[in-house]
Enzyme design. Structure first.
Site, short mmCIF file in Angstrom:
data_model
loop_
_atom_site.label_atom_id
_atom_site.label_comp_id
_atom_site.label_asym_id
_atom_site.label_seq_id
_atom_site.Cartn_x
_atom_site.Cartn_y
_atom_site.Cartn_z
N ARG A 234 -49.55 -43.89 47.93
CA ARG A 234 -50.21 -42.83 47.70
C ARG A 234 -48.71 -41.96 47.82
O ARG A 234 -47.42 -41.96 48.29
CB ARG A 234 -50.03 -42.22 49.10
CG ARG A 234 -52.07 -42.75 49.31
CD ARG A 234 -52.82 -42.17 48.20
NE ARG A 234 -54.58 -42.40 48.05
CZ ARG A 234 -54.72 -43.34 47.48
NH1 ARG A 234 -53.63 -44.53 47.25
NH2 ARG A 234 -56.27 -43.80 47.59
N ASP A 258 -45.76 -43.98 40.80
CA ASP A 258 -47.14 -44.81 40.22
C ASP A 258 -47.73 -43.38 41.06
O ASP A 258 -49.32 -42.99 40.55
CB ASP A 258 -47.67 -45.26 40.59
CG ASP A 258 -48.81 -46.00 39.71
OD1 ASP A 258 -48.92 -45.72 38.09
OD2 ASP A 258 -50.33 -45.98 40.47
N GLU A 263 -50.50 -34.85 43.17
CA GLU A 263 -50.74 -35.17 41.62
C GLU A 263 -52.77 -34.40 41.21
O GLU A 263 -53.31 -34.63 40.36
CB GLU A 263 -50.54 -37.05 41.62
CG GLU A 263 -52.05 -37.71 42.59
CD GLU A 263 -51.94 -39.02 42.85
OE1 GLU A 263 -52.52 -39.57 42.73
OE2 GLU A 263 -50.70 -39.80 42.55
N HIS A 295 -50.28 -42.44 38.12
CA HIS A 295 -51.47 -43.54 38.79
C HIS A 295 -52.57 -44.19 37.95
O HIS A 295 -54.01 -44.41 38.50
CB HIS A 295 -52.33 -42.39 39.56
CG HIS A 295 -53.55 -43.09 40.68
ND1 HIS A 295 -53.29 -41.89 42.21
CD2 HIS A 295 -53.42 -43.98 41.36
CE1 HIS A 295 -53.78 -42.80 43.06
NE2 HIS A 295 -54.10 -44.14 42.79
#
Length: 339
Positions: A234, A258, A263, A295
């Site tokens: 996360r 990622d 985000e 992501h």
């Protein structure tokens, strides 16, 4: 059951429709769940949401007023849902606890390999027929020490893969995984000690009060010079501002992420013609030894199939007045999540 699917992406809809097989009446919308879009759930019995959706107190109160009884998450993480409030409102919530640990762990390894061997820069050069090898030097992964923070399902697969590269494994978690110790010689260490010893650090922890900004200046100072950090967990597990400082002063040799702490309003959308006004993301994007993906670690055929099937399974259990083992709001699980 009539179900409104928030944050529906083109790539996932066929998987959900196939898994559903007309069991439920699914309606797909691109909108994320928020206090403004909650009213779109009027007339539905259940909703399905993704990691960027907001199921905080206010939103849940509105959903309750709109007679929503069920929320089926299409993710492992549930930090975007206030489970205590959902339970109080008698809204049942379930997640997808293990859609594909392999998908996420393999993506973490892909980030590591691409950063270490400078694959993005090398490819950019070759596209211009520049075959110069300057500044493309990496390191052998064999014999390097890999610190895995969070040794659950995904961390386990990550450890297994890195063991295959001949790496020394050290780990940190609230629980020791004896199989990792016995099969792959993992040594469990306190977090500071792991940071001092690891050449590579890979994060695989959920986001909660204990892990929020887990990696900050104080821990970065403990790390080896030139450490490689990989985060597929996360975004807010990293304090991005401190990580940028670590990259600038050379303490962090490379970063592969990622996920990103801000985000929510950026990822899963095309901003090619409307650049996000996010200074930290702009800074990260400008640093050559940083590799960012949006992501997508979960984005494999197998994972999407499992996510869809479990999402529909949870809805079907509730529709048939049965319990699902994936429910997060039953008394026993809720106690463990909040403890």
């Amino acid at each position: 059951m009539k179900v409104l699917v928030y944050s529906a992406k083109k790539f996932e809809i066929p998987y959900l429709e196939n898994a559903n097989n007309r069991k439920h009446k699914l309606t797909f919308i691109e909108d994320t769940l928020s206090s403004e879009t909650a009213m779109k759930a009027v007339g539905y019995e259940g909703i399905s949401i993704f990691s960027a959706d907001d199921a905080s107190d206010l939103v849940l109160e509105k959903l309750k007023d709109f007679n929503i009884k069920f929320i089926s998450l299409r993710s492992v993480g549930y930090d975007n849902v206030n489970l205590k409030t959902a339970s109080r409102l008698n809204i049942k919530v379930a997640n997808v606890p293990a859609y594909s640990p392999n998908a996420v762990a393999e993506h973490a390894v892909a980030l590591l390999l691409a950063l270490n061997r400078k694959l993005i820069l090398a490819n950019q050069r070759v596209k211009q027929f520049n075959f110069d090898l300057d500044n493309l030097t990496g390191i052998d992964l064999n014999d390097k020490t890999v610190g895995i923070i969070g040794t659950g399902r995904i961390g386990f697969v990550m450890a297994k893969i890195m063991h295959g590269f001949g790496c020394k494994l050290i780990g940190h978690d609230i629980e020791v995984n004896n199989e990792l110790v016995e099969k792959y010689n993992m040594q469990y260490l306190p977090l500071k000690d792991l940071c001092k010893e690891a050449d590579i650090i890979s994060l695989h922890v959920p986001l909660n009060t204990e892990t929020h900004y887990l990696i900050d200046d104080s821990l970065i100072e403990q790390m080896k010079e030139g450490v490689i950090i990989i985060n597929t967990a996360r975004g807010a597990v990293l304090k991005t501002e401190d990580v940028i400082n670590g990259l600038k002063n050379g303490k962090i040799g490379a970063l592969g992420i990622d996920v990103y702490e801000k985000e929510k309003s950026i990822f899963f959308k095309d901003h090619s013609y409307d650049f996000p006004k996010d200074d930290m993301l702009i800074k990260l994007n400008a640093i050559p030894n940083v590799l960012i993906t949006g992501h997508q670690a979960f984005l494999t055929d197998e994972a999407l199939t499992n996510i869809a099937e479990t999402t529909i399974y949870n809805l079907t259990c509730w529709d048939e007045d049965r319990e699902t083992e994936n429910e997060l709001t039953n008394a026993k699980k809720l106690s463990s999540h909040l403890s």
